[in-house]
Motif scaffolding. Structure first.
Motif, PDB file in Angstrom:
ATOM      1  N   SER A 196      24.309  -0.045 -63.790  1.00  0.00           N
ATOM      2  CA  SER A 196      23.244   0.752 -64.404  1.00  0.00           C
ATOM      3  C   SER A 196      22.125  -0.099 -64.995  1.00  0.00           C
ATOM      4  CB  SER A 196      23.837   1.647 -65.511  1.00  0.00           C
ATOM      5  OG  SER A 196      24.470   0.841 -66.502  1.00  0.00           O
ATOM      6  N   LYS A 197      22.367  -1.380 -65.180  1.00  0.00           N
ATOM      7  CA  LYS A 197      21.366  -2.260 -65.785  1.00  0.00           C
ATOM      8  C   LYS A 197      20.467  -2.931 -64.737  1.00  0.00           C
ATOM      9  CE  LYS A 197      23.743  -3.414 -70.097  1.00  0.00           C
ATOM     10  NZ  LYS A 197      24.186  -4.521 -70.989  1.00  0.00           N
ATOM     11  N   ILE A 199      17.917  -1.875 -62.904  1.00  0.00           N
ATOM     12  CA  ILE A 199      16.470  -1.650 -63.034  1.00  0.00           C
ATOM     13  C   ILE A 199      15.899  -2.471 -64.181  1.00  0.00           C
ATOM     14  CG2 ILE A 199      14.714   0.087 -63.506  1.00  0.00           C
ATOM     15  CD1 ILE A 199      16.475   2.143 -62.145  1.00  0.00           C
ATOM     16  N   LYS A 200      16.628  -2.525 -65.291  1.00  0.00           N
ATOM     17  CA  LYS A 200      16.155  -3.282 -66.449  1.00  0.00           C
ATOM     18  C   LYS A 200      16.135  -4.775 -66.157  1.00  0.00           C
ATOM     19  CE  LYS A 200      16.635  -3.211 -71.469  1.00  0.00           C
ATOM     20  NZ  LYS A 200      17.446  -2.732 -72.609  1.00  0.00           N
ATOM     21  N   VAL A 201      17.153  -5.261 -65.451  1.00  0.00           N
ATOM     22  CA  VAL A 201      17.215  -6.675 -65.096  1.00  0.00           C
ATOM     23  C   VAL A 201      16.074  -7.044 -64.153  1.00  0.00           C
ATOM     24  CG1 VAL A 201      18.568  -8.405 -63.843  1.00  0.00           C
ATOM     25  CG2 VAL A 201      19.692  -6.914 -65.495  1.00  0.00           C
ATOM     26  N   LYS A 203      13.200  -5.575 -63.858  1.00  0.00           N
ATOM     27  CA  LYS A 203      11.934  -5.527 -64.609  1.00  0.00           C
ATOM     28  C   LYS A 203      11.722  -6.813 -65.405  1.00  0.00           C
ATOM     29  CE  LYS A 203       9.415  -2.728 -67.980  1.00  0.00           C
ATOM     30  NZ  LYS A 203       9.474  -1.527 -68.871  1.00  0.00           N
ATOM     31  N   ASP A 204      12.782  -7.272 -66.092  1.00  0.00           N
ATOM     32  CA  ASP A 204      12.677  -8.520 -66.856  1.00  0.00           C
ATOM     33  C   ASP A 204      12.461  -9.719 -65.935  1.00  0.00           C
ATOM     34  OD1 ASP A 204      12.963  -7.255 -69.295  1.00  0.00           O
ATOM     35  OD2 ASP A 204      15.143  -7.505 -69.363  1.00  0.00           O
ATOM     36  N   ASN A 238      20.066  -9.435 -70.745  1.00  0.00           N
ATOM     37  CA  ASN A 238      20.676  -8.102 -70.824  1.00  0.00           C
ATOM     38  C   ASN A 238      22.193  -8.173 -71.002  1.00  0.00           C
ATOM     39  OD1 ASN A 238      18.476  -5.917 -70.074  1.00  0.00           O
ATOM     40  ND2 ASN A 238      18.078  -7.717 -68.798  1.00  0.00           N
ATOM     41  N   ARG A 279       9.493  -9.844 -74.404  1.00  0.00           N
ATOM     42  CA  ARG A 279       9.225  -8.534 -73.816  1.00  0.00           C
ATOM     43  C   ARG A 279       7.945  -7.916 -74.377  1.00  0.00           C
ATOM     44  NH1 ARG A 279      15.503  -6.362 -74.013  1.00  0.00           N
ATOM     45  NH2 ARG A 279      16.123  -7.208 -71.971  1.00  0.00           N
TER      46      ARG A 279
END
Length: 300
Positions: A196-197, A199-201, A203-204, A238, A279
């Motif tokens: 689930s992470k 997309i966040k990974v 993006k970073d 993350n 960020r």
């Protein structure tokens, strides 16, 4: 409408009594046209008694007629067979590497251009196939690398790379875009099973890549190494534990290269920020000198 030069008549008749099919004026009998080209297929006989087809065919893209030889085979048929075989191989490799169909069609056009410039002769077909596909992928900015074609075809990556460089030089491809490391981040992230992470990974990692670009870390570096380092940093940001070995396995770069990219980023202004500060940082100006410049200053 043809006009007779002698009597001015416009009535003509095709003389079918001879092999030339001359065009004759009905009024004065003057031959107006000699030996026109006909679409009929004729047959002849050799000294040994074998039947041969006489005539020639000119296909699309040809500048010379391909004369038929014994048994009915021709240079045109050979060329068509070569193109059909190339199309089949291109589709097989594209299907294995999940390359879109429009990229495969573009690669086939590059292969036809290479064949017209006599680049295919004397070279391994799989190398030329891989080189044409890689040119098309670079043009369309997909995430495919030379090492992907090497793994699929079981051919040395240096052999494919050499063919690719010669192809670019032979066809005068001057506007080939540089590979952006950001193109590989999404592909690498899917192979890491981030759940689930993801997309966040991603993006970073993309933001890290943009920051490295402003800090002069792109120039002269393999894009896969930059993408791998950004993805490793993003995973740690993350709280995802991913080792150097896992990143090396998906990015196909040496562990020492990966560590060197991390050390270079650590020496930049962005490398000293906290995760929250990084960020929230929206600075667009470069914050560090190129790594090679810093090393040379230390040597001095």
């Amino acid at each position: 409408m043809p006009v007779c030069k002698k009597c001015g008549s416009t009535e003509f008749e095709r003389d079918l009594s001879n092999a030339n099919n001359d065009l004759v004026c009905k009024q004065c009998g003057v031959v107006s046209e000699y030996n026109p080209i006909v679409s009929e297929v004729t047959f002849g006989e050799t000294s040994s008694g074998a039947a041969v087809v006489q005539g020639s065919f000119i296909g699309a893209g040809q500048s010379h007629a391909a004369f038929l030889s014994r048994g009915g085979s021709s240079a045109l048929e050979s060329r068509e067979a070569t193109l059909n075989n190339a199309r089949r191989k291109l589709r097989a490799v594209s299907h294995a590497l999940r390359i879109p169909e429009y990229v495969t069609d573009a690669a086939f056009q590059w292969y036809k251009l290479a064949l017209a410039n006599n680049f295919v002769q004397g070279r391994r077909s799989q190398n030329v196939i891989a080189a044409c596909l890689y040119v098309a992928c670079r043009k369309e900015k997909t995430h495919h690398m030379l090492i992907d074609f090497s793994s699929r075809l079981q051919v040395s990556v240096y052999s494919i790379g050499a063919t690719f460089l010669k192809l670019v030089k032979s066809l005068h491809v001057t506007d080939l875009p540089l590979a952006d490391p950001s193109l590989f981040i999404q592909n690498f992230a899917e192979k890491l099973d981030l759940g689930s992470k993801k997309i966040k990974v991603v993006k970073d990692a993309v933001k890290l890549a943009q920051r490295m670009s402003r800090d002069w870390m792109y120039e002269g570096r393999r894009p896969a190494g930059i993408a791998g380092a950004c993805l490793l940093l993003a995973c740690r940001m993350n709280n995802l534990r991913r080792t150097h070995s896992e990143i090396v396995a998906i990015s196909h770069v040496a562990e020492e290269t990966l560590q060197q990219r991390l050390n270079e980023f650590k020496n930049t202004k962005s490398g000293k920020l906290s995760i929250k500060e990084f960020r929230e940082d929206e600075s667009k100006e470069p914050g560090a000198q190129p790594p090679s410049f810093q090393r040379n200053r230390l040597k001095e």
